[in-house]
Structure formats: C-alpha cells, structure tokens
Design a protein around this motif. Structure first.
Motif, PDB file in Angstrom:
ATOM      1  N   ALA A 125       9.569  14.017  -2.673  1.00 31.71           N
ATOM      2  CA  ALA A 125       8.305  13.280  -2.758  1.00 31.71           C
ATOM      3  C   ALA A 125       8.394  11.944  -2.029  1.00 31.71           C
ATOM      4  O   ALA A 125       7.428  11.516  -1.373  1.00 31.71           O
ATOM      5  N   GLU A 126       9.549  11.263  -2.120  1.00 29.63           N
ATOM      6  CA  GLU A 126       9.726   9.988  -1.431  1.00 29.63           C
ATOM      7  C   GLU A 126       9.681  10.187   0.083  1.00 29.63           C
ATOM      8  O   GLU A 126       9.109   9.369   0.818  1.00 29.63           O
TER       9      GLU A 126
ATOM     10  N   GLU B  85       8.169  12.731   1.607  1.00 28.25           N
ATOM     11  CA  GLU B  85       6.809  13.165   1.942  1.00 28.25           C
ATOM     12  C   GLU B  85       5.925  11.938   2.194  1.00 28.25           C
ATOM     13  O   GLU B  85       5.123  11.914   3.144  1.00 28.25           O
ATOM     14  N   GLU B  86       6.104  10.906   1.356  1.00 33.39           N
ATOM     15  CA  GLU B  86       5.305   9.688   1.506  1.00 33.39           C
ATOM     16  C   GLU B  86       5.645   8.969   2.810  1.00 33.39           C
ATOM     17  O   GLU B  86       4.748   8.523   3.543  1.00 33.39           O
TER      18      GLU B  86
ATOM     19  N   ALA C  86       4.110  10.949   5.713  1.00 34.75           N
ATOM     20  CA  ALA C  86       2.652  10.845   5.792  1.00 34.75           C
ATOM     21  C   ALA C  86       2.236   9.532   6.453  1.00 34.75           C
ATOM     22  O   ALA C  86       1.302   9.494   7.271  1.00 34.75           O
ATOM     23  N   LEU C  87       2.943   8.459   6.125  1.00 31.25           N
ATOM     24  CA  LEU C  87       2.626   7.156   6.709  1.00 31.25           C
ATOM     25  C   LEU C  87       3.018   7.088   8.180  1.00 31.25           C
ATOM     26  O   LEU C  87       2.314   6.494   9.003  1.00 31.25           O
TER      27      LEU C  87
ATOM     28  N   GLU D  54       3.387   0.088   6.567  1.00 31.51           N
ATOM     29  CA  GLU D  54       3.464   0.841   5.309  1.00 31.51           C
ATOM     30  C   GLU D  54       4.643   1.821   5.308  1.00 31.51           C
ATOM     31  O   GLU D  54       5.300   2.006   4.276  1.00 31.51           O
TER      32      GLU D  54
ATOM     33  N   SER E  50       7.702   1.858   2.712  1.00 36.52           N
ATOM     34  CA  SER E  50       8.009   3.082   1.965  1.00 36.52           C
ATOM     35  C   SER E  50       9.482   3.445   2.111  1.00 36.52           C
ATOM     36  O   SER E  50      10.133   3.877   1.158  1.00 36.52           O
TER      37      SER E  50
ATOM     38  N   HIS F  63      12.279   3.607  -0.904  1.00 39.21           N
ATOM     39  CA  HIS F  63      13.135   4.794  -1.054  1.00 39.21           C
ATOM     40  C   HIS F  63      14.609   4.402  -1.116  1.00 39.21           C
ATOM     41  O   HIS F  63      15.358   4.866  -1.986  1.00 39.21           O
TER      42      HIS F  63
END
Length: 236
Positions: free
Chosen positions: A179-180, A182-183, A186-187, A195, A199, A203
């Motif tokens: 999930a970390e 994935e974020e 995405a950014l 961002e 992120s 992480h």
C-alpha cells in the motif's frame, strides 16, 4: 557456498556468493575467515576473493584484521538508524528529481515492479516481493540521473539484510508494504514531485521505526529513541 570455478563474470559471482553466505548466516557474524579458506570453498584463486571482500568491507559487511583474516560484521541498531538516515537524505530528493524527469517508459518500468510486488503479495511470496521492492526503489533512484547514488543506496540495503531483519509478518504485512508503494507510484504517475518525495519519506520513516523497534524488542534491549526528523531539514 557453492564452487564457482573460472566462470564468466567471476568477480560479480564471487561477490554475490559471499554476500549471500553472509546474509543467510553460512558465514557467521563475529567469526574470522581466511581469504585462502574462502577461495578454496569457492574453488577460485585468492585474488578475486580478496577484491570481493574489499567491496564488502566498503559496504560495512566485513572487516579486515591484520594477519588474522576477515571478520563478518553484525549490523547494530545504531547502524540501522544511520542507514535509514542516509537513505532519507538521498532517496527523498532523488525521488523528487526522478519525477521531474519522468518519461512514459520509465513510469511503465516502475509500474511493472509494482505489479510484480502485487502478484507476490497475493501468493505470500516474500522473497519475490522483496526483490521487486528493491528494484522499485532502484528504478526511482536511477531515474534521478545519478547512478552512483542508486548503487550506494542499494548497497545500504545489504546492511539491513545482514541483520536478517524484515518487518514482514512481524510489524506489518506484505499488503501494508504494498500500500505504501502504491501511494508512491500513484503520485509519481500523476507527476506530483513534492508529494511523491514526501510519500517516499513517510515510507522510509515508517520502515525505520518499525524495524528498529522490533529488532530492539527481539534482542531484549530497550527501544532506542529513533531520531530521524533532522533529515527533513527546513526547506525554503
């Protein structure tokens, strides 16, 4: 360790074999080994073994002791904190720069590593997951345009492996780690450099705190204060 013989890419294979033997405990932390003994076990001459050991010494995995041999080093909790401090100082701005220079091909390559992590998480294949995780970070760091930085950060991960440490199924699950990433992806895909860098910072900070905390608990030592906030020096 398996015998290598006079195979192609000898230097690289010797380095990988020695590193694997240290990480999996075949070469025991704290123990001394002679270059001659290691060369015999690998089935090669001493010169390339010594050269590989010099590289491992530069990575903090072994130490040469005069007239005695090489000692396999154990990563301390302080070492882990230093490793993550360096990664934060280098990898966060590298992520920012990589996003500002991103190309469609690069984003696609990074996405392929994330896809591999996803598939491995579904199969609960930690080894494959962590290999893709490592490559995910490497792809970002290489895209910063500084190959030495990418190689250095990758070598720092060996010091974490040297302790045999992983947060998987101890402090968090593969899905949590995914999930970390994935974020972050995405950014990056959206071209949000600030961002994405933040992120990445979050992480790395989370990984550091979980890892140091669990390793301290496993050794029975009090959890040391983890001071990494200074790596986010004031920005204008």
């Amino acid at each position: 360790m398996r015998q290598i013989g006079n195979d192609a890419n000898l230097a690289g294979k010797i380095l990988d074999e020695l590193k694997s033997a240290i990480v999996n405990g075949e070469l025991v932390a704290g123990s001394l080994y002679s270059v001659h003994d290691l060369a015999e076990r690998l089935g090669v001459s001493r010169t390339p073994v010594r050269e590989a050991l010099i590289q491992l010494a530069e990575r903090g995995m072994v130490r040469f002791e005069r007239n005695r041999g090489v000692r396999i080093l154990q990563t301390s909790l302080h070492d882990l904190e230093e490793v993550f401090a360096i990664r934060l100082l280098l990898e966060v701005p590298a992520t920012h720069r990589a996003v500002t220079q991103r190309t469609a091909a690069w984003v696609k390559e990074l996405g392929a590593q994330l896809k591999a992590m996803r598939a491995a998480a579904e199969k609960r294949d930690e080894a494959t997951f962590m290999a893709a995780d490592r490559r995910f970070h490497e792809v970002i760091n290489e895209a910063s345009g500084n190959v030495r930085l990418a190689r250095y950060i990758d070598s720092l991960r060996d010091m974490v492996l040297l302790r045999g440490a992983s947060t998987v199924d101890t402090s968090r699950s593969l899905s949590d780690i995914l999930a970390e990433h994935e974020e972050i992806f995405a950014l990056i895909e959206a071209g949000k450099a600030d961002e994405a860098a933040e992120s990445m910072r979050a992480h790395l900070l989370n990984t550091a705190r979980l890892l140091i905390g669990q390793e301290a608990a496993a050794s029975g030592d009090p959890v040391p204060p983890v001071s990494l906030e200074w790596t986010g020096y004031p920005r204008r």
